[in-house]
Design an enzyme around this catalytic site. Structure first.
Site: not given
Ligand code: UDP
Length: 351
Positions: A200
């Site tokens: 995303h």
């Molecule tokens: N995650 C979650 N639910 C979902 C997808 C991801 O809890 O439906 C968790 C995932 O395990 C990780 C975190 O959200 O710990 C990642 O978040 P995101 O991808 O939004 O942000 P980024 O890590 O890219 O900053």
């Protein structure tokens, strides 16, 4: 000592869950939720499941452009800071909430303590990179997760205010894994054998990229579970309506325990997420990073995490590469970043 912590997005709730349990034994914490992620699936479920303290302030700011959101959060956090007069501001990661909180605090001469400092992709085309750079440069304490941040901090003359603390995502992974299992998988009707996809990033939300990734996932030897983020929900729906992709099981965003259960029990992970690629590493699952830039270089060893263009063939090639796990290699610390964060925050002066 009084600390105001500003969080706003899913990965920050998870880090706060790991840190707040211990931080509140040492300091008075006031928690501010900006509202950047706000609905049941993206916010409430994390506070409930992970027992995160209720926010003292809910700013309710979400949507709109980067500038509007950042500006609105800055103004609202400033009011909180003027009322609370904290000794420190604590922020995590690289969202607009992180940057806005940091800017509001430093202008009031409140020292900013930044967790996940020093991460650099090397491109300003990534919106989070701008937040990282600006936040680091106004912070008085830069807490970095892994050794790979040190050269960036040195190159930007920030190293003398920096300290290696480990990764609070690893703390969270270790602590919450014990609660994640078949129960959560049953709730979303995950099959016995499956792959786990999240996708995303703002840069990846084109028809071509989403179609290629879903096409690759659809052609795997087991279904792929895909919790779809609100950012590209309508695009994904449109594409699936056109192409079918029945082997991709789309579900609404899941809570952290379900995400952990998916990571721990899947065949492999496909993601563009900064957090999930680390969790795949912690869980010893092979990961393909659907992105053009390396985020966490320490994970890119022995094919444990590999960059793939958003092209079907590249994704499938990388997924079939042999992987090796060396358990003595633990670049993310000892699972107690929280204690090191608390200790580092004890003595901080405005730089
Ligand atoms: N995650 C979650 N639910 C979902 C997808 C991801 O809890 O439906 C968790 C995932 O395990 C990780 C975190 O959200 O710990 C990642 O978040 P995101 O991808 O939004 O942000 P980024 O890590 O890219 O900053």
């Amino acid at each position: 000592m009084k600390v105001v912590t500003v969080v706003g997005a899913r990965p920050q709730f998870i880090k706060e869950a790991a840190v707040a349990r211990k931080l509140r034994r040492a300091y008075d914490e006031i928690l501010v939720h900006t509202g950047q992620h706000y609905d049941e699936n993206m916010s409430d479920v994390f506070f409930d499941e992970l027992d995160i303290p209720r926010p003292d302030y809910n700013l309710g700011i979400s949507g709109s452009s980067h500038a509007k959101m950042t500006g609105s959060i800055m103004a609202a956090v400033e009011e909180v800071l003027l009322r609370e007069r904290p000794d420190r501001l604590l922020v995590y990661g690289d969202t607009n909430s992180t940057l806005a909180g940091a800017l509001a605090a430093v202008k009031l001469h409140i020292p900013v303590c930044h967790v996940e400092a020093g991460l650099r992709l090397g491109t300003l085309s990534n919106p989070e990179e701008i937040n990282r750079i600006c936040t680091d440069h106004v912070s008085s304490l830069l807490m970095y997760c892994t050794e790979s941040a040190a050269p960036h901090l040195k190159a930007e003359s920030l190293f003398d205010r920096s300290v290696l603390v480990g990764d609070p995502m690893y703390d969270a992974f270790i602590y919450f894994s014990q609660y994640a299992g078949r129960r959560q998988l049953n709730e979303i009707q995950a099959p016995e054998k499956f792959y786990y996809l999240t996708f995303h990033r703002e840069e990846n939300c084109s028809i071509e990229s989403v179609t290629a990734v879903l096409d690759a996932a659809n052609s795997l030897d087991a279904p792929t579970v895909y919790p779809v983020h609100p950012r590209n929900r309508s695009l994904v729906e449109e594409i699936c309506e056109q192409h079918g992709f029945q082997n991709v099981l789309r579900v609404p965003p899941v809570g952290y325990l379900t995400s952990l259960a998916l990571t721990l029990n899947c065949e492999k992970v496909l993601t563009d997420s900064g957090g999930l690629q680390r969790e795949a590493f912690f869980a010893e699952k092979q990961c393909v990073l659907l992105f053009n830039y390396i985020c966490w270089p320490e994970t890119m060893v022995d094919n444990r995490n590999q960059l793939a263009n958003c092209e079907k063939e590249d994704i499938l090639t990388k997924l079939s590469a042999p992987m090796k796990v060396d358990r003595s290699y633990q670049p993310f610390g000892d699972g107690d970043a929280a204690s090191k964060i608390i200790a580092a925050m004890q003595h901080v002066t405005l730089k």
